[in-house]
Design a protein around this motif. Structure first.
Motif, PDB file in Angstrom:
ATOM      1  N   THR A  56      -7.629  -0.886 -10.146  1.00  0.00           N
ATOM      2  CA  THR A  56      -8.014   0.414 -10.731  1.00  0.00           C
ATOM      3  C   THR A  56      -7.148   1.559 -10.210  1.00  0.00           C
ATOM      4  O   THR A  56      -7.459   2.732 -10.474  1.00  0.00           O
ATOM      5  CB  THR A  56      -9.491   0.721 -10.420  1.00  0.00           C
ATOM      6  OG1 THR A  56      -9.683   0.741  -8.991  1.00  0.00           O
ATOM      7  CG2 THR A  56     -10.394  -0.343 -11.040  1.00  0.00           C
ATOM      8  N   HIS A  57      -6.087   1.232  -9.502  1.00  0.00           N
ATOM      9  CA  HIS A  57      -5.182   2.290  -9.020  1.00  0.00           C
ATOM     10  C   HIS A  57      -4.478   2.928 -10.216  1.00  0.00           C
ATOM     11  O   HIS A  57      -4.074   2.236 -11.159  1.00  0.00           O
ATOM     12  CB  HIS A  57      -4.143   1.682  -8.065  1.00  0.00           C
ATOM     13  CG  HIS A  57      -3.358   2.704  -7.306  1.00  0.00           C
ATOM     14  ND1 HIS A  57      -2.309   3.407  -7.861  1.00  0.00           N
ATOM     15  CD2 HIS A  57      -3.471   3.151  -6.023  1.00  0.00           C
ATOM     16  CE1 HIS A  57      -1.804   4.235  -6.963  1.00  0.00           C
ATOM     17  NE2 HIS A  57      -2.482   4.101  -5.839  1.00  0.00           N
TER      18      HIS A  57
ATOM     19  N   GLN B 293       1.966   7.146  -6.678  1.00  0.00           N
ATOM     20  CA  GLN B 293       1.024   8.198  -7.050  1.00  0.00           C
ATOM     21  C   GLN B 293       1.555   9.569  -6.658  1.00  0.00           C
ATOM     22  O   GLN B 293       1.450  10.532  -7.436  1.00  0.00           O
ATOM     23  CB  GLN B 293      -0.331   7.943  -6.397  1.00  0.00           C
ATOM     24  CG  GLN B 293      -1.427   8.888  -6.878  1.00  0.00           C
ATOM     25  CD  GLN B 293      -2.807   8.436  -6.443  1.00  0.00           C
ATOM     26  OE1 GLN B 293      -2.955   7.496  -5.663  1.00  0.00           O
ATOM     27  NE2 GLN B 293      -3.836   9.098  -6.944  1.00  0.00           N
TER      28      GLN B 293
ATOM     29  N   ASN C 134      -1.589   3.870 -10.710  1.00  0.00           N
ATOM     30  CA  ASN C 134      -0.219   3.430 -10.936  1.00  0.00           C
ATOM     31  C   ASN C 134      -0.096   1.921 -11.107  1.00  0.00           C
ATOM     32  O   ASN C 134       1.019   1.394 -11.137  1.00  0.00           O
ATOM     33  CB  ASN C 134       0.687   3.901  -9.802  1.00  0.00           C
ATOM     34  CG  ASN C 134       0.792   5.412  -9.760  1.00  0.00           C
ATOM     35  OD1 ASN C 134      -0.043   6.065  -9.128  1.00  0.00           O
ATOM     36  ND2 ASN C 134       1.765   5.968 -10.461  1.00  0.00           N
ATOM     37  N   GLN C 135      -1.232   1.251 -11.250  1.00  0.00           N
ATOM     38  CA  GLN C 135      -1.198  -0.177 -11.561  1.00  0.00           C
ATOM     39  C   GLN C 135      -0.751  -0.364 -13.007  1.00  0.00           C
ATOM     40  O   GLN C 135      -1.255   0.304 -13.913  1.00  0.00           O
ATOM     41  CB  GLN C 135      -2.579  -0.803 -11.372  1.00  0.00           C
ATOM     42  CG  GLN C 135      -2.698  -2.245 -11.857  1.00  0.00           C
ATOM     43  CD  GLN C 135      -1.791  -3.201 -11.119  1.00  0.00           C
ATOM     44  OE1 GLN C 135      -1.738  -3.186  -9.892  1.00  0.00           O
ATOM     45  NE2 GLN C 135      -1.061  -4.034 -11.859  1.00  0.00           N
TER      46      GLN C 135
ATOM     47  N   THR D 278      -7.492  -5.247  -5.080  1.00  0.00           N
ATOM     48  CA  THR D 278      -7.239  -4.026  -4.295  1.00  0.00           C
ATOM     49  C   THR D 278      -6.646  -2.914  -5.161  1.00  0.00           C
ATOM     50  O   THR D 278      -6.984  -1.729  -4.987  1.00  0.00           O
ATOM     51  CB  THR D 278      -6.286  -4.323  -3.124  1.00  0.00           C
ATOM     52  OG1 THR D 278      -6.886  -5.296  -2.266  1.00  0.00           O
ATOM     53  CG2 THR D 278      -5.977  -3.057  -2.326  1.00  0.00           C
ATOM     54  N   TYR D 279      -5.797  -3.274  -6.113  1.00  0.00           N
ATOM     55  CA  TYR D 279      -5.061  -2.254  -6.865  1.00  0.00           C
ATOM     56  C   TYR D 279      -5.394  -2.211  -8.356  1.00  0.00           C
ATOM     57  O   TYR D 279      -4.782  -1.437  -9.091  1.00  0.00           O
ATOM     58  CB  TYR D 279      -3.547  -2.468  -6.679  1.00  0.00           C
ATOM     59  CG  TYR D 279      -3.144  -2.353  -5.234  1.00  0.00           C
ATOM     60  CD1 TYR D 279      -3.104  -1.113  -4.599  1.00  0.00           C
ATOM     61  CD2 TYR D 279      -2.853  -3.494  -4.476  1.00  0.00           C
ATOM     62  CE1 TYR D 279      -2.776  -1.008  -3.249  1.00  0.00           C
ATOM     63  CE2 TYR D 279      -2.510  -3.399  -3.139  1.00  0.00           C
ATOM     64  CZ  TYR D 279      -2.487  -2.151  -2.529  1.00  0.00           C
ATOM     65  OH  TYR D 279      -2.158  -2.051  -1.195  1.00  0.00           O
TER      66      TYR D 279
ATOM     67  N   ALA E  37       0.834  -1.210   0.000  1.00  0.00           N
ATOM     68  CA  ALA E  37       0.000   0.000   0.000  1.00  0.00           C
ATOM     69  C   ALA E  37       0.865   1.255   0.000  1.00  0.00           C
ATOM     70  O   ALA E  37       0.570   2.233  -0.716  1.00  0.00           O
ATOM     71  CB  ALA E  37      -0.931  -0.014   1.207  1.00  0.00           C
TER      72      ALA E  37
ATOM     73  N   TYR F 144       2.241   1.866  -3.549  1.00  0.00           N
ATOM     74  CA  TYR F 144       1.271   2.458  -4.474  1.00  0.00           C
ATOM     75  C   TYR F 144       1.019   3.928  -4.144  1.00  0.00           C
ATOM     76  O   TYR F 144       0.873   4.759  -5.044  1.00  0.00           O
ATOM     77  CB  TYR F 144      -0.033   1.664  -4.454  1.00  0.00           C
ATOM     78  CG  TYR F 144      -0.028   0.463  -5.377  1.00  0.00           C
ATOM     79  CD1 TYR F 144      -0.461   0.576  -6.700  1.00  0.00           C
ATOM     80  CD2 TYR F 144       0.412  -0.777  -4.936  1.00  0.00           C
ATOM     81  CE1 TYR F 144      -0.462  -0.518  -7.556  1.00  0.00           C
ATOM     82  CE2 TYR F 144       0.417  -1.885  -5.781  1.00  0.00           C
ATOM     83  CZ  TYR F 144      -0.015  -1.743  -7.089  1.00  0.00           C
ATOM     84  OH  TYR F 144      -0.007  -2.835  -7.936  1.00  0.00           O
ATOM     85  N   GLU F 145       0.977   4.249  -2.850  1.00  0.00           N
ATOM     86  CA  GLU F 145       0.791   5.651  -2.465  1.00  0.00           C
ATOM     87  C   GLU F 145       1.968   6.499  -2.928  1.00  0.00           C
ATOM     88  O   GLU F 145       1.794   7.604  -3.463  1.00  0.00           O
ATOM     89  CB  GLU F 145       0.633   5.754  -0.948  1.00  0.00           C
ATOM     90  CG  GLU F 145       0.413   7.187  -0.465  1.00  0.00           C
ATOM     91  CD  GLU F 145       0.241   7.303   1.039  1.00  0.00           C
ATOM     92  OE1 GLU F 145       0.324   8.431   1.559  1.00  0.00           O
ATOM     93  OE2 GLU F 145       0.036   6.257   1.692  1.00  0.00           O
TER      94      GLU F 145
END
Length: 489
Positions: free
Chosen positions: A139-140, A102, A142-143, A136-137, A95, A98-99
């Protein structure tokens, strides 16, 4: 009578001498696919990613992730493959990654690389952990998406059944089929299986990741022993062994085997190749029981990149091994985080100088043209003690220690022609003419030696590089076949 170990070292020293010639690279890339019996793949967009061991990130903050992501992005790397295992704290670090990606504003991408040598996979419930990472990721921003689907990979997994009757059924019913819509995956695992079996995974895989393509893993002490036996007296007739062994460093033979196996499965199959600068691991039987080297001499990192660039129409993604796997000594990033008890051979042995080469070669791979060199640079590396040195080390000498050379390796990035002098002591030096672009140089190093180099042009020294806190030690306290990498600013 010359001992067997000394004979092997002499063989590889001869390889070093044979390769100590500056090699200039072309400004454009000639993709001669017909010469290799390969056909062009459909996807023209290329990516370069780096393998990141989340298990080594225990103390990381978002700021630590952000620093690594920014450095990787500046070095031509498009994303991290997040190797995840069983530790309960790893999901939070994912997590954080990914933060940070972004926050970086760079468009840096991330994807899951499930470490199936660590994660359980014998029951259907085990697959839920993998699916949860994906959903979980998915649609993030930065995926990493590939062909519109969530890119996912593995280390191993060729024995996972997830409670089903077969490996194919397990991955298909418990992973692939249960992820649809925005969660649908583009699955490119590193299954350690024979290429002749790839077609049995049709409908499960969307390609393959060739992990072991990064090193000439077949070159072991026994392999070299066979080569010596085949040619007779190596000191009188070395050319056959020199040609054979040197050609294996950075070879694309295994790439071609993977590509040829994937091509009949459809043009949408993704081939992901590996590139790595080094390999040494030194764990006792009481810990991880890993104590060997892979042959990483002869400018492995540069040669592997150059050969992959030559077949870039066949390679969709290159994964750098690795950003931070300290235990196996092939880290490109800074030494930080939580090491896996590898401090004895990692601390003080910086590798970030290799990132200068990563930027150069990653740019060439992605664009199809070698970039013009706009700044003079020299990158050098060496092991800290002779291959045949002995130490009071209970772990013992690593397997294949006889096949590495006592050599300083150097790569020069030159804006125009000049003269490079490599030195390992006040009385030992060699001078080479270099042209613009990349030159690969080397010279032997003796006990007590250091690493130094200068680049001169028109009577002026434009680069002056010398190691600090480094001496080629003939009496080490423990075995260390890692390298120190130094580079000019």
């Amino acid at each position: 009578m010359m001992t067997f170990n000394v004979l092997l070292v002499v063989l590889f020293a001869l390889i070093s001498l044979a390769c100590a010639v500056p090699v200039g690279l072309p400004r454009s890339i000639d993709d001669d696919m017909s010469a290799r019996g390969l056909s062009k793949r459909s996807n023209s967009t290329k990516y370069v990613v780096a393998h990141f061991m989340v298990g080594n990130s225990y103390p990381y903050t978002v700021d630590n992730w952000l620093s690594d992501i920014q450095l990787a992005h500046q070095s031509g790397i498009d994303g991290f493959a997040l190797n995840v295992g069983t530790d309960s704290w790893q999901p939070q670090q994912v997590a954080n990654a990914y933060e940070a990606a972004q926050q970086s504003g760079t468009g840096f991408k991330l994807f899951m690389s499930f470490d199936m040598s660590s994660l359980p996979c014998s029951t259907a419930a085990d697959a839920a952990t993998l699916r949860n990472y994906i959903t979980t990721y998915a649609t993030h921003p930065n995926q990493f998406l590939y062909d519109g689907r969530v890119f996912a990979s593995t280390f191993s997994g060729e024995s996972c059944t997830f409670g089903q009757g077969s490996v194919v059924s397990g991955w298909s019913s418990q992973f692939i089929q249960q992820l649809s819509g925005t969660n649908a995956v583009h699955f490119v695992p590193a299954f350690f299986v024979d290429t002749s079996t790839f077609n049995t995974y049709k409908g499960v895989i969307d390609g393959m990741f060739n992990w072991n393509s990064a090193w000439p893993v077949q070159v072991t002490t026994s392999y070299v022993t066979s080569a010596l036996g085949a040619i007779g007296n190596i000191l009188q007739n070395p050319s056959s062994a020199l040609t054979t062994l040197s050609s294996l460093v950075g070879s694309t033979n295994s790439d071609q085997q993977y590509i040829n196996a994937l091509n009949p499965m459809g043009s949408n199959q993704t081939y992901m190749a590996a590139v790595s600068p080094w390999f040494f691991t030194h764990y006792s039987p009481q810990t991880y029981n890993k104590n060997w080297i892979y042959l990483s001499d002869d400018h492995l990192y540069a040669k592997r990149w150059e050969n992959l660039i030559q077949i870039r129409d066949q390679v969709d993604i290159v994964e750098c091994l690795t950003w931070n796997d300290y235990g196996e000594s092939h880290y490109l990033g800074p030494i930080e985080g939580d090491q896996p008890n590898s401090q004895a051979w990692v601390d003080g042995f910086d590798h970030t100088g290799w990132l200068n080469l990563t930027l150069y070669y990653a740019t060439a791979f992605k664009t199809g043209s070698y970039p013009a060199v706009t700044k003079d640079q020299i990158i050098m590396w060496s092991r800290p003690h002779p291959a045949l040195a002995t130490a009071p080390d209970p772990v013992g000498q690593p397997q294949n220690f006889q096949i590495t050379e006592d050599t300083v390796w150097a790569i020069v990035l030159a804006t125009s022609s000049g003269t490079v002098t490599l030195s390992t002591s006040s009385s030992q030096s060699q001078t080479f003419p270099v042209s613009s672009g990349v030159s690969k140089l080397s010279m032997p190093i003796s006990p007590g030696g250091y690493m130094a180099a200068t680049l001169s042009r028109n009577g002026q020294t434009v680069v002056d590089l010398k190691s600090t806190n480094f001496t080629f030690n003939p009496n080490p306290s423990s075995y260390n076949f890692n390298v120190l990498v130094i580079s000019s600013d």
